[in-house]
Scaffold this active site. Structure first.
Site, PDB file in Angstrom:
ATOM      1  CD  GLN A 153      42.602  47.974  44.502  1.00 54.52           C
ATOM      2  OE1 GLN A 153      42.786  49.419  43.438  1.00 54.52           O
ATOM      3  NE2 GLN A 153      42.078  48.105  45.103  1.00 54.52           N
ATOM      4  NE  ARG A 188      45.057  55.187  39.217  1.00 55.53           N
ATOM      5  CZ  ARG A 188      44.615  53.846  39.376  1.00 55.53           C
ATOM      6  NH1 ARG A 188      45.359  52.992  40.717  1.00 55.53           N
ATOM      7  NH2 ARG A 188      43.655  53.599  37.957  1.00 55.53           N
ATOM      8  CG  HIS A 228      38.982  51.366  35.949  1.00 48.53           C
ATOM      9  ND1 HIS A 228      40.059  52.584  35.533  1.00 48.53           N
ATOM     10  CD2 HIS A 228      39.928  50.315  36.981  1.00 48.53           C
ATOM     11  CE1 HIS A 228      41.574  51.942  35.792  1.00 48.53           C
ATOM     12  NE2 HIS A 228      41.122  51.007  36.811  1.00 48.53           N
ATOM     13  CB  SER A 243      44.085  49.803  36.742  1.00 51.36           C
ATOM     14  OG  SER A 243      43.542  50.474  37.598  1.00 51.36           O
ATOM     15  CG  LEU A 244      47.947  50.322  41.273  1.00 50.75           C
ATOM     16  CD1 LEU A 244      48.056  50.916  41.461  1.00 50.75           C
ATOM     17  CD2 LEU A 244      48.195  49.305  42.409  1.00 50.75           C
ATOM     18  CD  GLN A 272      44.488  54.439  34.829  1.00 51.29           C
ATOM     19  OE1 GLN A 272      44.739  54.821  35.984  1.00 51.29           O
ATOM     20  NE2 GLN A 272      45.871  53.624  34.545  1.00 51.29           N
TER      21      GLN A 272
END
Length: 302
Positions: free
Chosen positions: A11, A115, A196, A90-91, A245
């Site tokens: 992202q 998510r 995060h 991440s994503l 995560q």
């Protein structure tokens, strides 16, 4: 001959028009976008190709990014391009999962939509924050941040660029102390939540409930998990790592170093922008880095 890694951005890399030529000029790319529209109940081409405010809202951004990157990936696969390893920031890890055969493209798109909603709702707007810290290494930053409550390292991106996340006041306090300790620059990030960080632990648990209905397969090729910066090779490892995560640090620099140590000498970033390509170049000058965001970019792989 070394190994090739397909890597996928997270992202923040989203841009209006991403994947449009894949949609308009390839049957496979169009099918991915149209399938996303069918799965999610709103027009994915409209979201990705027409100027709008939703593209930067987490609950839409995540599905849009995975759709665009996956459309590019499937066209690449159709033309015979295959990786030895996959990873995503991440994503982007969800695109890596699809590339590794761990979950279907449909499930990747549906899961990141959920998510995104959970992450968007996790913390009220204005409560949390994130900042990029430039010019300090991980040990220096952790020495300053660890004693401060409600803030933690969110992303180990590359040497000299680490992101912190947490309650807004704690992030601001950490920023001041990091400046005093020698940080070259602190850049507050324009994000909708403290991603995060421990503040998203509940969102991770709720994502775990959604993942119960998602079919997970043993990776056909290894992928590197953000949480551990190591290969995942078994199906039963996947869901616990995806739950963690959401609120754990993204160990991107460590992931790239791990892949290089295993013989990866070519990294192909698939998706909008060149963010990961830039990180990889700062991690190692000894590897080849390519980025694929336009259909014409496939020529680079030949």
């Amino acid at each position: 001959m070394g190994k090739t890694a397909f890597i996928f951005p997270g992202q923040g890399a989203q841009v209006c028009g991403m994947g449009q030529d894949f949609y308009e000029q390839t049957k496979t790319g169009k099918e991915i976008f149209d399938r996303a529209t069918e799965l999610l109940g709103f027009s994915m081409p409209e979201l990705c190709f027409e100027k709008n405010d939703r593209l930067d809202i987490t609950e839409y951004t995540q599905a849009a990014m995975v759709t665009a990157s996956t459309a590019m990936l499937k066209v690449m696969e159709e033309q015979g391009f295959r990786p030895d390893v996959t990873a995503g920031l991440s994503l982007g890890e969800y695109c890596a999962l699809a590339a590794a055969g761990v979950m279907s493209e449909d499930d990747a798109i549906r899961t990141v939509r959920q998510r995104g909603i959970l992450m968007q709702e996790a913390v009220p707007a204005g409560i949390g924050g994130m900042s990029a810290v430039l010019g300090m290494n991980a040990e220096q930053i952790n020495a300053v941040v660890d004693p401060i409550a409600n803030v933690q390292v969110a992303n180990y991106n590359c040497p000299g660029q680490i992101v912190i996340s947490g309650l807004k006041e704690a992030v601001e306090e950490a920023a001041e102390k990091l400046k005093e300790a020698g940080a070259r620059r602190i850049i507050p990030l324009n994000v909708s939540g403290p991603f995060h960080s421990y503040l998203l632990e509940e969102a991770g648990k709720k994502l775990g409930e959604f993942l119960e209905q998602v079919e997970i397969h043993r990776p056909e090729i290894p992928y590197v998990a953000n949480v551990t910066a190591q290969y995942v090779t078994e199906a039963d490892e996947v869901k616990p790592l995806l739950i963690r995560q959401v609120s754990s640090s993204v160990r991107w620099q460590q992931s790239v170093e791990y892949m290089i140590a295993d013989g990866v000498d070519r990294f192909v970033e698939i998706g909008p922008g060149k963010t990961l390509a830039g990180f990889v170049k700062k991690i190692s000058r000894d590897v080849t880095v390519l980025n694929i965001e336009k259909l014409d970019d496939l020529e680079k792989l030949k």
